[in-house]
Scaffold this motif. Structure first.
Motif, PDB file in Angstrom:
ATOM      1  N   TYR A 196       5.118  13.533  -8.803  1.00 18.54           N
ATOM      2  CA  TYR A 196       5.417  12.268  -8.144  1.00 18.54           C
ATOM      3  C   TYR A 196       5.862  12.479  -6.700  1.00 18.54           C
ATOM      4  O   TYR A 196       6.488  13.472  -6.356  1.00 18.54           O
ATOM      5  CB  TYR A 196       6.458  11.462  -8.923  1.00 18.54           C
ATOM      6  CG  TYR A 196       7.842  12.073  -9.018  1.00 18.54           C
ATOM      7  CD1 TYR A 196       8.800  11.858  -8.015  1.00 18.54           C
ATOM      8  CD2 TYR A 196       8.214  12.841 -10.122  1.00 18.54           C
ATOM      9  CE1 TYR A 196      10.069  12.390  -8.115  1.00 18.54           C
ATOM     10  CE2 TYR A 196       9.481  13.376 -10.230  1.00 18.54           C
ATOM     11  CZ  TYR A 196      10.406  13.152  -9.224  1.00 18.54           C
ATOM     12  OH  TYR A 196      11.667  13.687  -9.311  1.00 18.54           O
ATOM     13  N   THR A 197       5.487  11.505  -5.875  1.00 16.84           N
ATOM     14  CA  THR A 197       5.847  11.499  -4.455  1.00 16.84           C
ATOM     15  C   THR A 197       6.442  10.142  -4.124  1.00 16.84           C
ATOM     16  O   THR A 197       5.867   9.113  -4.479  1.00 16.84           O
ATOM     17  CB  THR A 197       4.605  11.732  -3.567  1.00 16.84           C
ATOM     18  OG1 THR A 197       3.906  12.887  -4.019  1.00 16.84           O
ATOM     19  CG2 THR A 197       5.000  11.905  -2.106  1.00 16.84           C
ATOM     20  N   ILE A 198       7.593  10.132  -3.461  1.00 20.02           N
ATOM     21  CA  ILE A 198       8.244   8.880  -3.068  1.00 20.02           C
ATOM     22  C   ILE A 198       8.102   8.703  -1.558  1.00 20.02           C
ATOM     23  O   ILE A 198       8.365   9.631  -0.789  1.00 20.02           O
ATOM     24  CB  ILE A 198       9.726   8.866  -3.464  1.00 20.02           C
ATOM     25  CG1 ILE A 198       9.857   9.005  -4.987  1.00 20.02           C
ATOM     26  CG2 ILE A 198      10.414   7.580  -2.991  1.00 20.02           C
ATOM     27  CD1 ILE A 198      11.285   9.115  -5.482  1.00 20.02           C
ATOM     28  N   PHE A 199       7.685   7.528  -1.126  1.00 16.16           N
ATOM     29  CA  PHE A 199       7.491   7.229   0.294  1.00 16.16           C
ATOM     30  C   PHE A 199       8.691   6.456   0.839  1.00 16.16           C
ATOM     31  O   PHE A 199       9.199   5.538   0.188  1.00 16.16           O
ATOM     32  CB  PHE A 199       6.220   6.396   0.489  1.00 16.16           C
ATOM     33  CG  PHE A 199       4.960   7.117   0.109  1.00 16.16           C
ATOM     34  CD1 PHE A 199       4.190   7.748   1.076  1.00 16.16           C
ATOM     35  CD2 PHE A 199       4.557   7.196  -1.210  1.00 16.16           C
ATOM     36  CE1 PHE A 199       3.019   8.429   0.720  1.00 16.16           C
ATOM     37  CE2 PHE A 199       3.398   7.865  -1.571  1.00 16.16           C
ATOM     38  CZ  PHE A 199       2.632   8.484  -0.600  1.00 16.16           C
ATOM     39  N   ASP A 200       9.113   6.820   2.054  1.00 14.63           N
ATOM     40  CA  ASP A 200      10.298   6.207   2.688  1.00 14.63           C
ATOM     41  C   ASP A 200      11.494   6.212   1.742  1.00 14.63           C
ATOM     42  O   ASP A 200      12.150   5.199   1.520  1.00 14.63           O
ATOM     43  CB  ASP A 200       9.987   4.776   3.145  1.00 14.63           C
ATOM     44  CG  ASP A 200       9.569   4.726   4.608  1.00 14.63           C
ATOM     45  OD1 ASP A 200       9.198   5.795   5.149  1.00 14.63           O
ATOM     46  OD2 ASP A 200       9.589   3.646   5.209  1.00 14.63           O
ATOM     47  N   GLN A 201      11.782   7.372   1.205  1.00 14.01           N
ATOM     48  CA  GLN A 201      12.891   7.495   0.262  1.00 14.01           C
ATOM     49  C   GLN A 201      14.226   7.256   0.969  1.00 14.01           C
ATOM     50  O   GLN A 201      14.441   7.714   2.086  1.00 14.01           O
ATOM     51  CB  GLN A 201      12.895   8.878  -0.384  1.00 14.01           C
ATOM     52  CG  GLN A 201      13.973   9.053  -1.439  1.00 14.01           C
ATOM     53  CD  GLN A 201      13.792  10.344  -2.218  1.00 14.01           C
ATOM     54  OE1 GLN A 201      12.678  10.833  -2.380  1.00 14.01           O
ATOM     55  NE2 GLN A 201      14.887  10.895  -2.707  1.00 14.01           N
TER      56      GLN A 201
END
Length: 423
Positions: free
Chosen positions: A203-208
Motif C-alpha cells: 500500500y501507498t498513501i498519498f499526501d499522508q
C-alpha cells in the motif's frame, strides 16, 4: 464529525427510493406512514421501490431525470451508496436525505449524530423539510469487479471502504439471510477471523498527514534536531564534495561507457515495470503528479480502512477521528496478529480504542493505492482466484470487487441534509 455547517435547502420536488426488503421488510411496513407524512409536508413527490440488486442506480437516475432536487433514501448503506453515486455523477445540485432502515445504517450515524434510534417518522420528515445542509467529501474507488480481472469499475462512497478481513466478512454477511440483524456481522466476523490467512499487501498513501499526538510531536522535535545537525555538517560536506568532484570527473568517462552498455538492459527493465504497473492499477487519476507519495509498504494486514465517515459493521468505530469534510481519508491499518488479538481488536473497534493498540497505524491521506504482491502473478489461475478471496474490497458494507485498486478523496462533492442539534 462535521465541521462548518452553514446553509439550508428548500425541497421543491422530493424523490424517494425505498428498499422494501431492507431490515427484514421493515421499510415496506413503514412506508404507508412515511408516505402519509411526506404528502403533508411536500407538494411534489415521486417515488420508486427497488426490485433487485443495484436497482438503486436505475431508480435514482429516473428521479434525477424527473427533476427532483432532493432524493430521500429509505434503506440501509447499500442503497444510500447507489443513490449517492448517481447524484454525484449527474453533476447537478441535488440534496441527499436519509431515513435509515437497514442492518447497519452506519452512513447515517454522523448525519444524525448517532441520534437516529431516538427519532420518529415525524422527526425525520421535519429534519428533511428544515433542510440543514452539509457538503460532504466522498471517496472515489477504482477496482476490478471479478477475479478474472477483465473489467474495472469506478465508484464513489460516502462512508468507508476497506480491504482485508472486513471485506470478506461483508461478503459472507451479504450471502446470509441477515436474520440476526447487526449480529449477522458479529457472527460472520468470528467465522472469518478463524480461517483468514492475513496475506501480504502493498500500500501507498498519498499526501499522508499524521495526527498531532504526543508521539508525533516528539517525532517532530527529533526531526528538527536532525535538521540542525545536518546544517552544521553542511560546510564540512561541501569541502569533501569539492575533493570528490575531481575524482568523479575521472570516473565519468568510464561510467558513460558502462551506461551505454546498460542502457538497453535498463530500457527493457523499465518497459517491464511499466507493463506490470499497468496490469496492476490501469490508467491513473494523476495522483502521482498531484500529491506527495509516502514509501510503499508491504505488510501482512488484517484490514486497511479508508474513512470519510466513522462507523462500519453495525457501529464499529473504525475511523473514530474522521471529519466528513476535511479533504482527507482517515486511514486505519491493522496488523496481522494472533486469533485472540484479532478478536480483541474487533472488540476495541466498538469504542474506537483500537487505534492505540500496538501495531495499528492511524493516519490521514488524500489518496491510497493498494496492490497485490508479485507472488500472486506467479500462481496458476485457479490458485490465484482462490487467493483473491483475501484481497476483496468493500464499500459501505457491500463486497464490490478485488485488488489491485486505488482510492482518492473528492472534496465537497455531495450535499446531505443533516440533523442539527439545537443549542
Amino acid at each position: 464529525m462535521i465541521k462548518n455547517q452553514k446553509s439550508t435547502w428548500t425541497t421543491t420536488h422530493l424523490g424517494v427510493v425505498v428498499n422494501p426488503t431492507s431490515s427484514k421488510g421493515k421499510a415496506k411496513k413503514m412506508w404507508p406512514d412515511i408516505h402519509k407524512e411526506l404528502k403533508k409536508n411536500f407538494k411534489k413527490i415521486s417515488f420508486y421501490f427497488t426490485e433487485r440488486k443495484r436497482d438503486g442506480f436505475v431508480k435514482s437516475r429516473k428521479l434525477i431525470e424527473e427533476g427532483c432536487n432532493t432524493i430521500l433514501v429509505i434503506s440501509g448503506d447499500g442503497l444510500i451508496n447507489e443513490v449517492a453515486n448517481e447524484i454525484i455523477k449527474s453533476q447537478k445540485k441535488i440534496a441527499l436525505a436519509i431515513i435509515p432502515i437497514g442492518t447497519g445504517s452506519d452512513t447515517a450515524k454522523p448525519i444524525y449524530q448517532s441520534m437516529q434510534a431516538k427519532l420518529k417518522i415525524k422527526d425525520f420528515i421535519r429534519i428533511i423539510k428544515k433542510g440543514d445542509l452539509q457538503v460532504y467529501d466522498v471517496g472515489k474507488a477504482k477496482y476490478y469487479t471479478t477475479k478474472a480481472m477483465d473489467t474495472r469499475e469506478e465508484r464513489y462512497f460516502v462512508n468507508i471502504a476497506s480491504v482485508g478481513i472486513t471485506a470478506l466478512i461483508c461478503s459472507k454477511v451479504n450471502k446470509s439471510s441477515k436474520k440476526l440483524g447487526a449480529w449477522s456481522y458479529a457472527w460472520s466476523c468470528c467465522q472469518t477471523t478463524i480461517s483468514y490467512s492475513f496475506p501480504p499487501t502493498l500500500y501507498t498513501i498519498f499526501d499522508q498527514k499524521d495526527f498531532p499526538t504526543v508521539e508525533n510531536k516528539q517525532k517532530g522535535k527529533e526531526e528538527k534536531k536532525k535538521e540542525i545537525e545536518i546544517e552544521i555538517k553542511k560546510e564540512e560536506e561541501i569541502e569533501e564534495e569539492e575533493e570528490e568532484e575531481e575524482e568523479e570527473e575521472e570516473k565519468e568517462e568510464e561510467e558513460e561507457e558502462e551506461e551505454e552498455e546498460k542502457g538497453e538492459e535498463e530500457e527493457v527493465e523499465e518497459n517491464e515495470k511499466e507493463k506490470e504497473k499497468t496490469s496492476q492499477i490501469g490508467s491513473h487519476w494523476g495522483m502521482e503528479e498531484k500529491y506527495d507519495i509516502s514509501p510503499t509498504q508491504k505488510k501482512k494486514i488484517a484490514l486497511f480502512a479508508m474513512g470519510i465517515g466513522t462507523f462500519f459493521g453495525g457501529g464499529m468505530m473504525v475511523c473514530p477521528k474522521s471529519v466528513v469534510n476535511d479533504g482527507y481519508f482517515d486511514c486505519c491499518v491493522a496488523p496481522s496478529v494472533s486469533l485472540k488479538e484479532t478478536i480483541q481488536l474487533m472488540i476495541q473497534m466498538r469504542s474506537g480504542s483500537h487505534i492505540k493498540s500496538k501495531g495499528v497505524s492511524y493516519t490521514r491521506g488524500k489518496g491510497v493505492k493498494l496492490e497485490l504482491p508479485k507472488s500472486i502473478w506467479k500462481l496458476s489461475e485457479k490458485k490465484r482466484k482462490r487467493e483473491l478471496d483475501s484481497y476483496r474490497i468493500e464499500l459501505e458494507g457491500e463486497d464490490v470487487g478485488f485488488l489491485p485498486a486505488k482510492f482518492e478523496v473528492v472534496p465537497k462533492a455531495l450535499n446531505i441534509i443533516v440533523y442539527k442539534i439545537e443549542n
